[in-house]
Motif scaffolding. Sequence first.
Motif, PDB file in Angstrom:
ATOM      1  N   ASP A  46       0.851  -1.231  -0.039  1.00 37.48           N
ATOM      2  CA  ASP A  46      -0.054   0.098  -0.035  1.00 37.48           C
ATOM      3  C   ASP A  46       0.877   1.178   0.134  1.00 37.48           C
ATOM      4  O   ASP A  46       0.703   2.151  -0.726  1.00 37.48           O
ATOM      5  CB  ASP A  46      -0.888  -0.136   1.292  1.00 37.48           C
ATOM      6  CG  ASP A  46      -2.155  -0.926   1.067  1.00 37.48           C
ATOM      7  OD1 ASP A  46      -2.241  -1.657  -0.014  1.00 37.48           O
ATOM      8  OD2 ASP A  46      -2.810  -1.423   1.868  1.00 37.48           O
ATOM      9  N   LYS A  47       1.950   1.302   0.727  1.00 39.66           N
ATOM     10  CA  LYS A  47       2.627   2.499   0.909  1.00 39.66           C
ATOM     11  C   LYS A  47       3.224   2.743  -0.284  1.00 39.66           C
ATOM     12  O   LYS A  47       3.840   3.875  -0.628  1.00 39.66           O
ATOM     13  CB  LYS A  47       3.711   2.250   2.229  1.00 39.66           C
ATOM     14  CG  LYS A  47       2.950   2.509   3.734  1.00 39.66           C
ATOM     15  CD  LYS A  47       3.664   3.376   4.411  1.00 39.66           C
ATOM     16  CE  LYS A  47       2.486   4.262   5.262  1.00 39.66           C
ATOM     17  NZ  LYS A  47       3.368   4.841   6.401  1.00 39.66           N
ATOM     18  N   SER A  48       4.132   1.536  -0.872  1.00 42.47           N
ATOM     19  CA  SER A  48       5.092   2.096  -2.180  1.00 42.47           C
ATOM     20  C   SER A  48       4.114   2.437  -3.169  1.00 42.47           C
ATOM     21  O   SER A  48       4.428   3.342  -4.108  1.00 42.47           O
ATOM     22  CB  SER A  48       5.785   0.621  -2.434  1.00 42.47           C
ATOM     23  OG  SER A  48       4.865  -0.294  -2.707  1.00 42.47           O
ATOM     24  N   VAL A  49       2.874   1.765  -3.422  1.00 40.54           N
ATOM     25  CA  VAL A  49       2.101   2.289  -4.338  1.00 40.54           C
ATOM     26  C   VAL A  49       1.424   3.745  -4.070  1.00 40.54           C
ATOM     27  O   VAL A  49       1.509   4.517  -5.048  1.00 40.54           O
ATOM     28  CB  VAL A  49       0.767   1.384  -4.586  1.00 40.54           C
ATOM     29  CG1 VAL A  49      -0.276   1.784  -5.334  1.00 40.54           C
ATOM     30  CG2 VAL A  49       1.285  -0.060  -4.880  1.00 40.54           C
ATOM     31  N   LEU A  50       1.348   4.160  -3.052  1.00 34.49           N
ATOM     32  CA  LEU A  50       0.975   5.617  -2.866  1.00 34.49           C
ATOM     33  C   LEU A  50       2.313   6.421  -3.256  1.00 34.49           C
ATOM     34  O   LEU A  50       2.194   7.268  -3.737  1.00 34.49           O
ATOM     35  CB  LEU A  50       0.714   5.764  -1.408  1.00 34.49           C
ATOM     36  CG  LEU A  50       0.209   7.421  -0.911  1.00 34.49           C
ATOM     37  CD1 LEU A  50      -0.854   7.637  -1.751  1.00 34.49           C
ATOM     38  CD2 LEU A  50      -0.334   7.279   0.655  1.00 34.49           C
ATOM     39  N   LEU A  51       3.501   6.022  -2.657  1.00 31.64           N
ATOM     40  CA  LEU A  51       4.467   6.896  -2.915  1.00 31.64           C
ATOM     41  C   LEU A  51       4.765   6.997  -4.549  1.00 31.64           C
ATOM     42  O   LEU A  51       4.988   8.094  -5.043  1.00 31.64           O
ATOM     43  CB  LEU A  51       5.725   6.132  -2.186  1.00 31.64           C
ATOM     44  CG  LEU A  51       7.210   6.902  -2.255  1.00 31.64           C
ATOM     45  CD1 LEU A  51       7.003   8.299  -1.648  1.00 31.64           C
ATOM     46  CD2 LEU A  51       8.203   6.093  -1.569  1.00 31.64           C
ATOM     47  N   ALA A  52       4.633   5.836  -5.144  1.00 30.61           N
ATOM     48  CA  ALA A  52       4.754   5.807  -6.638  1.00 30.61           C
ATOM     49  C   ALA A  52       3.781   6.647  -7.159  1.00 30.61           C
ATOM     50  O   ALA A  52       4.081   7.628  -8.049  1.00 30.61           O
ATOM     51  CB  ALA A  52       4.547   4.488  -7.182  1.00 30.61           C
ATOM     52  N   ALA A  53       2.576   6.693  -6.750  1.00 26.61           N
ATOM     53  CA  ALA A  53       1.675   7.663  -7.219  1.00 26.61           C
ATOM     54  C   ALA A  53       1.750   9.227  -7.169  1.00 26.61           C
ATOM     55  O   ALA A  53       1.768  10.025  -7.989  1.00 26.61           O
ATOM     56  CB  ALA A  53       0.125   7.365  -6.764  1.00 26.61           C
ATOM     57  N   ILE A  54       2.144   9.509  -5.913  1.00 24.23           N
ATOM     58  CA  ILE A  54       2.632  10.736  -5.384  1.00 24.23           C
ATOM     59  C   ILE A  54       3.894  11.386  -6.272  1.00 24.23           C
ATOM     60  O   ILE A  54       3.792  12.412  -6.986  1.00 24.23           O
ATOM     61  CB  ILE A  54       3.123  10.683  -4.011  1.00 24.23           C
ATOM     62  CG1 ILE A  54       2.071  10.370  -2.984  1.00 24.23           C
ATOM     63  CG2 ILE A  54       3.993  12.185  -3.686  1.00 24.23           C
ATOM     64  CD1 ILE A  54       2.481  10.411  -1.462  1.00 24.23           C
ATOM     65  N   VAL A  55       4.711  10.526  -6.623  1.00 18.88           N
ATOM     66  CA  VAL A  55       5.802  11.093  -7.414  1.00 18.88           C
ATOM     67  C   VAL A  55       5.664  11.248  -8.886  1.00 18.88           C
ATOM     68  O   VAL A  55       5.764  12.115  -9.524  1.00 18.88           O
ATOM     69  CB  VAL A  55       7.081   9.991  -7.456  1.00 18.88           C
ATOM     70  CG1 VAL A  55       7.746  10.157  -5.887  1.00 18.88           C
ATOM     71  CG2 VAL A  55       6.894   8.807  -7.797  1.00 18.88           C
ATOM     72  N   GLU A  56       4.579  10.227  -9.294  1.00 16.46           N
ATOM     73  CA  GLU A  56       4.177  10.456 -10.692  1.00 16.46           C
ATOM     74  C   GLU A  56       3.195  11.923 -10.853  1.00 16.46           C
ATOM     75  O   GLU A  56       3.333  12.575 -11.738  1.00 16.46           O
ATOM     76  CB  GLU A  56       3.550   9.406 -11.086  1.00 16.46           C
ATOM     77  CG  GLU A  56       4.348   8.117 -11.464  1.00 16.46           C
ATOM     78  CD  GLU A  56       5.453   8.495 -12.856  1.00 16.46           C
ATOM     79  OE1 GLU A  56       4.966   9.320 -13.578  1.00 16.46           O
ATOM     80  OE2 GLU A  56       6.197   7.666 -12.794  1.00 16.46           O
ATOM     81  N   LEU A  57       2.651  12.121  -9.752  1.00 15.62           N
ATOM     82  CA  LEU A  57       1.773  13.465  -9.865  1.00 15.62           C
ATOM     83  C   LEU A  57       2.743  14.668  -9.587  1.00 15.62           C
ATOM     84  O   LEU A  57       2.682  15.646 -10.627  1.00 15.62           O
ATOM     85  CB  LEU A  57       1.040  13.608  -8.716  1.00 15.62           C
ATOM     86  CG  LEU A  57      -0.271  12.661  -8.656  1.00 15.62           C
ATOM     87  CD1 LEU A  57      -1.303  12.748  -7.629  1.00 15.62           C
ATOM     88  CD2 LEU A  57      -1.189  12.659  -9.899  1.00 15.62           C
ATOM     89  N   ILE A  58       3.929  14.513  -8.877  1.00 15.09           N
ATOM     90  CA  ILE A  58       4.848  15.689  -8.851  1.00 15.09           C
ATOM     91  C   ILE A  58       5.342  15.855 -10.060  1.00 15.09           C
ATOM     92  O   ILE A  58       5.570  16.997 -10.696  1.00 15.09           O
ATOM     93  CB  ILE A  58       5.925  15.434  -7.954  1.00 15.09           C
ATOM     94  CG1 ILE A  58       5.216  15.523  -6.527  1.00 15.09           C
ATOM     95  CG2 ILE A  58       7.082  16.396  -8.027  1.00 15.09           C
ATOM     96  CD1 ILE A  58       6.034  15.015  -5.235  1.00 15.09           C
ATOM     97  N   HIS A  59       5.836  14.555 -10.860  1.00 17.80           N
ATOM     98  CA  HIS A  59       6.504  14.810 -12.137  1.00 17.80           C
ATOM     99  C   HIS A  59       5.545  15.195 -13.154  1.00 17.80           C
ATOM    100  O   HIS A  59       5.954  16.182 -14.038  1.00 17.80           O
ATOM    101  CB  HIS A  59       6.874  13.309 -12.429  1.00 17.80           C
ATOM    102  CG  HIS A  59       7.775  13.109 -14.083  1.00 17.80           C
ATOM    103  ND1 HIS A  59       8.680  13.877 -14.066  1.00 17.80           N
ATOM    104  CD2 HIS A  59       7.387  12.562 -14.860  1.00 17.80           C
ATOM    105  CE1 HIS A  59       9.228  13.625 -15.561  1.00 17.80           C
ATOM    106  NE2 HIS A  59       8.461  12.665 -15.820  1.00 17.80           N
ATOM    107  N   ALA A  60       4.345  14.921 -13.074  1.00 14.26           N
ATOM    108  CA  ALA A  60       3.351  15.316 -14.185  1.00 14.26           C
ATOM    109  C   ALA A  60       3.164  16.987 -13.864  1.00 14.26           C
ATOM    110  O   ALA A  60       3.127  17.701 -15.080  1.00 14.26           O
ATOM    111  CB  ALA A  60       2.032  14.727 -14.214  1.00 14.26           C
TER     112      ALA A  60
END
Length: 294
Positions: A46-60
């Motif tokens: 759960d945590k890694s998936v959330l972190l992955a989503a967070i960094v993709e939003l920042i990158h976008a």
Amino acid sequence: MEMVEQKIQELLDELDFESVKELFSQLSGGKRLRAKLVLKIAGVNDKSVLLAAIVELIHAASLLHDDVIDEATTRRGKPSINATDGSKIAVMLGDILYSKAYSKLVFFGDEIAKTIADSVTKLSIGEMMDVKMGDEFNADDKRYLDMLYLKTAALIEACAKASAMLCGKNPHSYALYGKNLGLSFQIIDDILDITSDEKTLGKPAMNDFREGKTTLPYIYLYNSLPNDEKNRLKSLHKKDLSKEEIMWIKEKMKDYRSVEKSYEYAKKLSEEAKKSILDDELHKILDNLLQRSF
Ligand code: FPP
Ligand code: MG
């Protein structure tokens, strides 16, 4: 990665504002390199998936702002949001995405949150340096690489470091891996801008020099040319180039092996990255990166 896409949609749903979902669906997801890196290092939970989503939003968000700053009309083969909906919408969409990412970041410990947040400050400073460097012809490779670290590698470094923290691995080794991966990735990007075509790239080719960016191959070329040709190269900087001018640059780059030298440097960084982490899958990411064509 499907779970990451789902998590991104969940975060967008939480915004409860249809326009954002609509605009976001116009974006092409891209390679999702940062998210893949997080899952490869921290595993799937759960945590890694959330972190992955967070960094993709920042990158976008950073790319939305970057396209406004660069006045780019295409991104990953599609019209940019600033081209279709205007710069104001593109800036605000970026603001919404990265502030949403930040409000989720607080669920991670201080160290992880600080690692990611600090890297976003770095990438913003890197972007400003990039814009300022574009005012003149920069022939200093060290200055260029310092900017590149901030603009691109710092977020990738932070993704690797934060993911290591998340699963109790050594943050320093992973940070070093991420930094060298990020630098190598951007140098390959700079090379492809010269060697690839518009169809493959999803954006106009030879665009960096036109935008004022003297990337590594141009810096190496400039420093190898005799004085009169140095001046010719300088005179073409930030201009719409004719076919002949493009050919001249490409021929000179061939004569002086500027692209090869840049590639060799990217390869050296990739070897450095491999030394910091002994993990076949993470090595494979580096090999694919060096072989990519877009
Ligand atoms: C692409 O560079 C740009 C970046 C990697 C970083 C942009 C950073 C900001 C705009 C800072 C703001 C940050 C947030 C989170 C809103 P490029 O123009 O060399 O590459 P390109 O060819 O892909 O456009
Ligand atoms: Mg850009």
